[in-house]
Motif scaffolding. Structure first.
Motif, PDB file in Angstrom:
ATOM      1  N   HIS A 240     -11.009   2.049  -0.419  1.00  0.00           N
ATOM      2  CA  HIS A 240      -9.823   1.301   0.012  1.00  0.00           C
ATOM      3  C   HIS A 240      -8.738   2.155   0.657  1.00  0.00           C
ATOM      4  O   HIS A 240      -7.789   1.613   1.227  1.00  0.00           O
ATOM      5  N   GLY A 241      -8.821   3.475   0.537  1.00  0.00           N
ATOM      6  CA  GLY A 241      -7.799   4.338   1.136  1.00  0.00           C
ATOM      7  C   GLY A 241      -7.787   4.170   2.643  1.00  0.00           C
ATOM      8  O   GLY A 241      -8.828   3.907   3.256  1.00  0.00           O
ATOM      9  N   ARG A 242      -6.599   4.303   3.253  1.00  0.00           N
ATOM     10  CA  ARG A 242      -6.521   4.041   4.693  1.00  0.00           C
ATOM     11  C   ARG A 242      -7.099   5.198   5.500  1.00  0.00           C
ATOM     12  O   ARG A 242      -6.776   6.346   5.273  1.00  0.00           O
ATOM     13  N   ARG A 243      -7.931   4.855   6.442  1.00  0.00           N
ATOM     14  CA  ARG A 243      -8.496   5.870   7.317  1.00  0.00           C
ATOM     15  C   ARG A 243      -7.952   5.729   8.735  1.00  0.00           C
ATOM     16  O   ARG A 243      -8.279   6.515   9.608  1.00  0.00           O
ATOM     17  N   ASP A 244      -7.119   4.708   8.932  1.00  0.00           N
ATOM     18  CA  ASP A 244      -6.625   4.448  10.288  1.00  0.00           C
ATOM     19  C   ASP A 244      -5.350   5.227  10.581  1.00  0.00           C
ATOM     20  O   ASP A 244      -4.950   5.349  11.736  1.00  0.00           O
ATOM     21  N   ASN A 245      -4.695   5.735   9.538  1.00  0.00           N
ATOM     22  CA  ASN A 245      -3.406   6.372   9.747  1.00  0.00           C
ATOM     23  C   ASN A 245      -3.292   7.567   8.797  1.00  0.00           C
ATOM     24  O   ASN A 245      -3.205   7.403   7.579  1.00  0.00           O
ATOM     25  N   LYS A 246      -3.310   8.758   9.374  1.00  0.00           N
ATOM     26  CA  LYS A 246      -3.310   9.991   8.597  1.00  0.00           C
ATOM     27  C   LYS A 246      -2.136  10.054   7.618  1.00  0.00           C
ATOM     28  O   LYS A 246      -2.245  10.574   6.514  1.00  0.00           O
ATOM     29  N   TYR A 247      -1.015   9.497   8.035  1.00  0.00           N
ATOM     30  CA  TYR A 247       0.186   9.586   7.204  1.00  0.00           C
ATOM     31  C   TYR A 247       0.170   8.593   6.047  1.00  0.00           C
ATOM     32  O   TYR A 247       0.998   8.636   5.171  1.00  0.00           O
ATOM     33  N   LYS A 248      -0.767   7.650   6.109  1.00  0.00           N
ATOM     34  CA  LYS A 248      -0.833   6.665   5.033  1.00  0.00           C
ATOM     35  C   LYS A 248      -2.150   6.760   4.278  1.00  0.00           C
ATOM     36  O   LYS A 248      -2.570   5.811   3.619  1.00  0.00           O
ATOM     37  N   ALA A 249      -2.819   7.893   4.421  1.00  0.00           N
ATOM     38  CA  ALA A 249      -4.180   7.995   3.908  1.00  0.00           C
ATOM     39  C   ALA A 249      -4.274   8.520   2.474  1.00  0.00           C
ATOM     40  O   ALA A 249      -5.315   8.384   1.843  1.00  0.00           O
ATOM     41  N   ARG A 250      -3.204   9.098   1.972  1.00  0.00           N
ATOM     42  CA  ARG A 250      -3.297   9.667   0.611  1.00  0.00           C
ATOM     43  C   ARG A 250      -3.389   8.557  -0.427  1.00  0.00           C
ATOM     44  O   ARG A 250      -2.893   7.444  -0.222  1.00  0.00           O
ATOM     45  N   ILE A 251      -3.942   8.904  -1.579  1.00  0.00           N
ATOM     46  CA  ILE A 251      -4.119   7.903  -2.645  1.00  0.00           C
ATOM     47  C   ILE A 251      -2.768   7.345  -3.094  1.00  0.00           C
ATOM     48  O   ILE A 251      -2.662   6.199  -3.521  1.00  0.00           O
ATOM     49  N   LYS A 252      -1.709   8.149  -2.949  1.00  0.00           N
ATOM     50  CA  LYS A 252      -0.392   7.664  -3.394  1.00  0.00           C
ATOM     51  C   LYS A 252       0.012   6.391  -2.638  1.00  0.00           C
ATOM     52  O   LYS A 252       0.622   5.487  -3.205  1.00  0.00           O
ATOM     53  N   ILE A 253      -0.373   6.313  -1.353  1.00  0.00           N
ATOM     54  CA  ILE A 253      -0.021   5.135  -0.550  1.00  0.00           C
ATOM     55  C   ILE A 253      -0.828   3.928  -1.027  1.00  0.00           C
ATOM     56  O   ILE A 253      -0.312   2.824  -1.154  1.00  0.00           O
ATOM     57  N   LEU A 254      -2.117   4.173  -1.331  1.00  0.00           N
ATOM     58  CA  LEU A 254      -2.964   3.083  -1.818  1.00  0.00           C
ATOM     59  C   LEU A 254      -2.448   2.553  -3.157  1.00  0.00           C
ATOM     60  O   LEU A 254      -2.336   1.345  -3.367  1.00  0.00           O
ATOM     61  N   VAL A 255      -2.120   3.467  -4.063  1.00  0.00           N
ATOM     62  CA  VAL A 255      -1.651   3.060  -5.386  1.00  0.00           C
ATOM     63  C   VAL A 255      -0.345   2.292  -5.261  1.00  0.00           C
ATOM     64  O   VAL A 255      -0.127   1.279  -5.924  1.00  0.00           O
ATOM     65  N   LYS A 256       0.503   2.743  -4.349  1.00  0.00           N
ATOM     66  CA  LYS A 256       1.783   2.059  -4.127  1.00  0.00           C
ATOM     67  C   LYS A 256       1.540   0.652  -3.564  1.00  0.00           C
ATOM     68  O   LYS A 256       2.141  -0.326  -4.008  1.00  0.00           O
ATOM     69  N   ALA A 257       0.641   0.581  -2.576  1.00  0.00           N
ATOM     70  CA  ALA A 257       0.394  -0.698  -1.911  1.00  0.00           C
ATOM     71  C   ALA A 257      -0.269  -1.696  -2.865  1.00  0.00           C
ATOM     72  O   ALA A 257       0.078  -2.867  -2.900  1.00  0.00           O
TER      73      ALA A 257
END
Ligand code: HEM
Ligand code: SF4
Length: 554
Positions: A240-257
């Protein structure tokens, strides 16, 4: 410490040969830049502003004297006579020639070291507490678990191409010295009521562009379940981690979202499928990992006599007693102490060590600490097992070599990234700012009066210098091509994890020592008896600091 078996040796040798071939093909023009890029990153090799940069893995910061001598040799023969200790307990060479890197890796392999997974979108080197195994507040020694994670994650085929790099830190003590709240996964070792060992699991912490404090997704994970649970977390992220945007790809962004609760639910669901798979840790395997971290041959010591002699030497020598107070830490074995060698004398880039100093450190480790040492995430070196009766001799030798500056934990023990001097991503220089501040605060007695104060500097928002979690953080920013510095206050790396708040508009490089001086003045005026900087800040808030710094001249 962990010792390679025949398989480890073979695997690393094969990797060296493979990379030699890849480098040769690149140099011969048979591989394009973009083809070589993922190959070199898999071996810790960046191309930097002025030269390549090679990052060497130091698992959980642990090094043998033999390995350090090899680093000295490499610094001398292939680099400019020094190397750099990083905030992830690794070692970096900043000036190797590309064509020498295969030879460097071959030399490292001789002493069971490599650069595998020190860059790229994979699970990076696992980090831990520099006082692991000797700390008086230790619940359980984290090193065997770090080693288990390392063996599992190195060359793990499923996690070689994650959405982004992935960092795991483990703390086994009451006091978190591994910054577990700021890693993709932070593991805190805990004991259940019936005494069984397990982990509190945090996910989604990190610094950089979007700093986040990790969320606890499980209060207790039994030790045997460590790898299956990590695997479940990584699978959810990988999927589920984002692969389309390097700046949003870390797990922290996924957990936040997703929200930590939803993320935890998915991890638990995935885990149900795999918790009884062959990755389930057996007691035998845990025991095997523990066998690499047995206690050294501690001597039975007449503690009273040794302490009395030490007190005597300290009372006669102020410089020595300062060093004892700041650079020497309690040890769980009576008659022993852990010693931090400061790599932060004024005028030297924080974390830099010369080849000669490395050799001296190796000798000191052999002579005073069973031939082992540790790199710290604050960019210093620890000798973990020093006899109380030898502290005075060690201090004298360390002083002669330039790493007995008695400033550990003080304002001048600055964490600092290489910034604009080396790093092509920098917005501003950071090393000269550290130096200017060190010069402004060169009075040790004054520093001691200020107490513990973390000052961290990064040259850009990637936050390699951990500016978000300094009590005072400094961030290099670019304003229309000119270098400026933003100040942040109130960050905290340990148990009271906190992210710093921006004070206000940025300052020029020349202003920085005065700005820090004023911040410290406010602290000194506002503190109540016994308070540390971050405690005063938490009580009075940012306003008094803001008022002083931005006061209009009347
Ligand atoms: C010299 C070349 C370097 C480059 C190109 C570089 C690049 C980066 C980048 C791009 C990030 C942010 C990644 C992200 O969060 O998405 C980062 C983070 C980091 N770097 Fe560096 N870095 C360099 C040197 C260093 C050095 C010398 C250190 C140690 C002193 C270091 C330690 C770290 C750490 C600890 C982080 C993690 C921040 C986090 O928690 O996310 N880096 N680096
Ligand atoms: S914080 Fe920025 S300037 Fe400093 S080393 Fe990291 S990427 Fe480079």
């Amino acid at each position: 410490m962990y010792v390679y078996d025949e398989h480890d040796h073979k695997i690393i040798q094969e990797r060296v040969a493979q990379f030699r071939d890849q480098t040769n093909r690149y140099l011969a023009g048979e591989l394009k830049d973009e083809e070589f890029l993922p190959l070199r990153l898999q071996n810790g090799l960046y191309i930097q502003r002025l030269a390549p940069m090679l990052r060497i893995a130091v698992p959980y910061g642990l090094l043998s004297a033999t390995q350090v001598r090899k680093l000295a040799h490499i610094s001398r023969v292939y680099d400019k006579g020094y190397c750099h200790m990083t905030t992830r307990q690794n070692v970096q060479f900043n000036w190797p020639n590309l064509e020498d890197v295969p030879d460097i890796l071959a030399e490292l392999a001789e002493v069971e070291m490599h650069a595998v997974q020190t860059s790229g979108n994979c699970i990076r080197n696992v980090t831990s507490d520099q006082f692991a195994g000797v700390a008086t507040d230790e619940i359980v020694d984290p090193r065997p678990y770090c080693e288990i994670i390392r063996q599992w994650s190195t060359f793990h085929p499923e996690f070689a191409f994650l959405p982004r790099k992935f960092k795991i830190a483990v703390s086994g003590s009451v006091d978190d010295r591994a910054a577990i709240h700021f890693h993709d996964i932070g593991l805190q070792i805990v004991k259940s009521e019936n005494g069984s060992v397990g982990f509190k699991v945090l996910v989604g912490g990190g610094l950089g562009r979007t700093p986040v404090i990790g969320s606890v997704i499980r209060e207790f994970l039994a030790e045997n379940d460590l790898l299956t649970y990590l695997e479940a977390i990584l699978r959810v992220y990988n999927l589920h981690g984002r692969r389309d945007n390097k700046y949003k790809a870390r797990i922290k962004i996924l957990v936040k979202a997703m929200g930590p609760e939803e993320f935890a639910k998915r991890v638990e669901a995935e885990w149900e499928h795999i918790r009884d798979s062959q990755t389930l840790l057996t007691d035998k395997e845990i025991k095997r990992a523990k066998s690499f971290f047995t206690a050294p041959d501690y001597e039975a010591i007449d503690v009273q006599a040794a302490e009395a002699e030490l007190a005597n030497a300290a009372s006669e020598n102020k410089a020595f007693s300062n060093w004892l107070a700041r650079n020497v830490t309690a040890h769980k074995v009576d008659g022993y102490k852990a010693v931090t060698l400061s790599l932060k004398p004024t005028g030297i880039a924080p974390g830099d060590v010369t080849d000669k100093q490395l050799e001296i450190i190796a000798d000191l480790a052999d002579k005073y600490s069973f031939g082992e040492l540790r790199a710290t995430h604050e960019q210093n070196i620890v000798l973990a097992d020093v006899k109380v009766s030898e502290l005075f001799n060690l201090w004298q030798e360390a002083k002669a070599a330039g790493f007995a500056t008695a400033n550990i934990g003080t304002l001048t023990d600055i964490i600092c990234c290489p910034g604009g001097d080396f790093c092509s991503l920098a917005n501003a220089k950071s090393i000269p700012i550290a130096e200017a501040i060190q010069r402004e605060f060169d009075d040790l007695d004054y520093l001691y009066d200020l107490g513990d104060l973390d000052l961290n500097i990064s040259g850009c928002m990637n936050a390699c210098g951990h500016h978000h979690i300094g009590h005072i953080g400094i961030l290099g920013v670019d304003k229309k091509g000119a270098e400026f510095y933003q100040v942040q206050l109130g960050g905290n790396a340990g148990n009271n994890a906190a992210l710093a708040k921006v004070l206000g508009p940025a300052f020029s490089a020349e202003d920085m020592p005065t700005v820090v001086r004023k911040l410290v003045d406010v602290f000194v005026e506002k503190r109540v008896e016994g308070e540390q900087f971050f405690e005063t800040y938490n009580r009075v808030g940012i306003e008094p600091f803001k008022e002083r710094i931005y006061a209009k001249a009347s």
